[in-house]
Write a protein that holds these residues in place. Sequence first.
Motif, PDB file in Angstrom:
ATOM      1  N   ALA A   1       0.824  -1.208   0.000  1.00 42.73           N
ATOM      2  CA  ALA A   1       0.000   0.000   0.000  1.00 42.73           C
ATOM      3  C   ALA A   1       0.857   1.256   0.000  1.00 42.73           C
ATOM      4  O   ALA A   1       1.894   1.319   0.645  1.00 42.73           O
ATOM      5  CB  ALA A   1      -0.918   0.007   1.217  1.00 42.73           C
TER       6      ALA A   1
ATOM      7  N   PRO B   1       0.906   5.093   1.069  1.00 45.90           N
ATOM      8  CA  PRO B   1       0.149   5.996   1.941  1.00 45.90           C
ATOM      9  C   PRO B   1      -0.324   7.226   1.197  1.00 45.90           C
ATOM     10  O   PRO B   1       0.360   7.748   0.322  1.00 45.90           O
ATOM     11  CB  PRO B   1       1.167   6.359   3.029  1.00 45.90           C
ATOM     12  CG  PRO B   1       2.496   6.128   2.403  1.00 45.90           C
ATOM     13  CD  PRO B   1       2.314   4.981   1.471  1.00 45.90           C
ATOM     14  N   ALA B   2      -1.520   7.687   1.546  1.00 43.99           N
ATOM     15  CA  ALA B   2      -2.078   8.875   0.907  1.00 43.99           C
ATOM     16  C   ALA B   2      -1.323  10.105   1.344  1.00 43.99           C
ATOM     17  O   ALA B   2      -0.940  10.251   2.499  1.00 43.99           O
ATOM     18  CB  ALA B   2      -3.558   9.017   1.264  1.00 43.99           C
TER      19      ALA B   2
ATOM     20  N   SER C   1      -4.687   2.266  -1.619  1.00 41.58           N
ATOM     21  CA  SER C   1      -4.993   1.498  -0.421  1.00 41.58           C
ATOM     22  C   SER C   1      -4.479   0.074  -0.557  1.00 41.58           C
ATOM     23  O   SER C   1      -4.142  -0.393  -1.654  1.00 41.58           O
ATOM     24  CB  SER C   1      -6.504   1.484  -0.193  1.00 41.58           C
ATOM     25  OG  SER C   1      -7.136   0.771  -1.231  1.00 41.58           O
ATOM     26  N   ARG C   2      -4.461  -0.653   0.571  1.00 39.58           N
ATOM     27  CA  ARG C   2      -4.010  -2.037   0.547  1.00 39.58           C
ATOM     28  C   ARG C   2      -4.945  -2.902  -0.300  1.00 39.58           C
ATOM     29  O   ARG C   2      -4.495  -3.790  -1.028  1.00 39.58           O
ATOM     30  CB  ARG C   2      -3.912  -2.577   1.975  1.00 39.58           C
ATOM     31  CG  ARG C   2      -3.240  -3.935   2.067  1.00 39.58           C
ATOM     32  CD  ARG C   2      -2.904  -4.276   3.494  1.00 39.58           C
ATOM     33  NE  ARG C   2      -1.985  -3.298   4.082  1.00 39.58           N
ATOM     34  CZ  ARG C   2      -0.663  -3.343   3.904  1.00 39.58           C
ATOM     35  NH1 ARG C   2      -0.128  -4.272   3.147  1.00 39.58           N
ATOM     36  NH2 ARG C   2       0.100  -2.438   4.476  1.00 39.58           N
ATOM     37  N   SER C   3      -6.243  -2.646  -0.217  1.00 40.03           N
ATOM     38  CA  SER C   3      -7.178  -3.407  -1.041  1.00 40.03           C
ATOM     39  C   SER C   3      -6.982  -3.104  -2.523  1.00 40.03           C
ATOM     40  O   SER C   3      -7.119  -3.986  -3.376  1.00 40.03           O
ATOM     41  CB  SER C   3      -8.623  -3.101  -0.627  1.00 40.03           C
ATOM     42  OG  SER C   3      -8.899  -1.714  -0.805  1.00 40.03           O
TER      43      SER C   3
END
Length: 321
Positions: free
Chosen positions: A111, A113-114, A122-124
């Motif tokens: 992921a 990070p924003a 995101s991880r998804s």
Amino acid sequence: CRYKRVWVGHVADLAGAAGLGVLGLLPYAYLPWASARRLPGNWGELTTAEGLWRHLTRAEYGSLRLYSGAGAEEVDVVAGLSHYTAGAVHALSPPGVLLLLCGVAAACSGAVPAGGDGGGVSRSGVTALRVALGCFVLYTVGFHCLANLPIQQPLHFGVLQRFWMQSHVVLALSAGVGARAALGWATSYAKREDSEPQRRFPALVAMGLALSSAAYRCVSLWPSMDESSNDAMVEYARDVLTPLPSGARVIVKGDLITNGMRYLQVCEGYRADVQMVDQAMLTYPWFLRTQKGNLDRWVWPNEYYHPYEQKGFSMKELIDA
């Protein structure tokens, strides 16, 4: 209980994914209905389970193969993948390739990070991208292991290229994720800057890469892809149909000839009095079963065109009849 909930959640996810897969196959349900209408030029007898299965598996062309003719070649996987790589780079453009590499990096690293401007993956999202890339590898390598076309001929190479589009979709998706990942990395780094313009600079760069990639493809491909004034096949088909006598019966062969003439008859209503038979389609046992009603001025000496089979007929027998 916690492990049970996790297991149930995974089963639910798998069931949902399987349901979406089945949903994607629903357009095939249109085929039996369309076949039942017996429109001129319909391919196959898809109202039966056997006929539908034969059609879906391409049994009449060679299942899981592109070419069933005498010119079929031994598959050169390395050459096929090399051609695909060159085609993919050309399709994506240099900015697109850069974004694709960012997407692959995001899939490998996890992921992203924003940042302050909402960038990142995101991880998804990374998991979904990994699945898509896995499908890309499976399809692209598997396809080129089975593609036995003699691609030295430009026509056959063009047929091969048509099957690259599925792979290109995943690459374009990955490039989009790469743009978001690059924005996340850059904004995380820019948060250490003091001024607002410096913090917004990464977002502008990411947007510029995306827009320049699309603009580059439009500008570079427009001259070669603009076929708006190309009416060669329509005029050719018109020249074939025009001198025929009223109510003529004509035997043709070849996709371009057949489809060009059928386009004029169906879409423009030109020379609809002519009853046309494609010689290649006439060799299949299902042809007369499904198309005989559209050819009421023809006389058939047997069930299909094949001079060496019991239920077949020769071209001389057809013309005599």
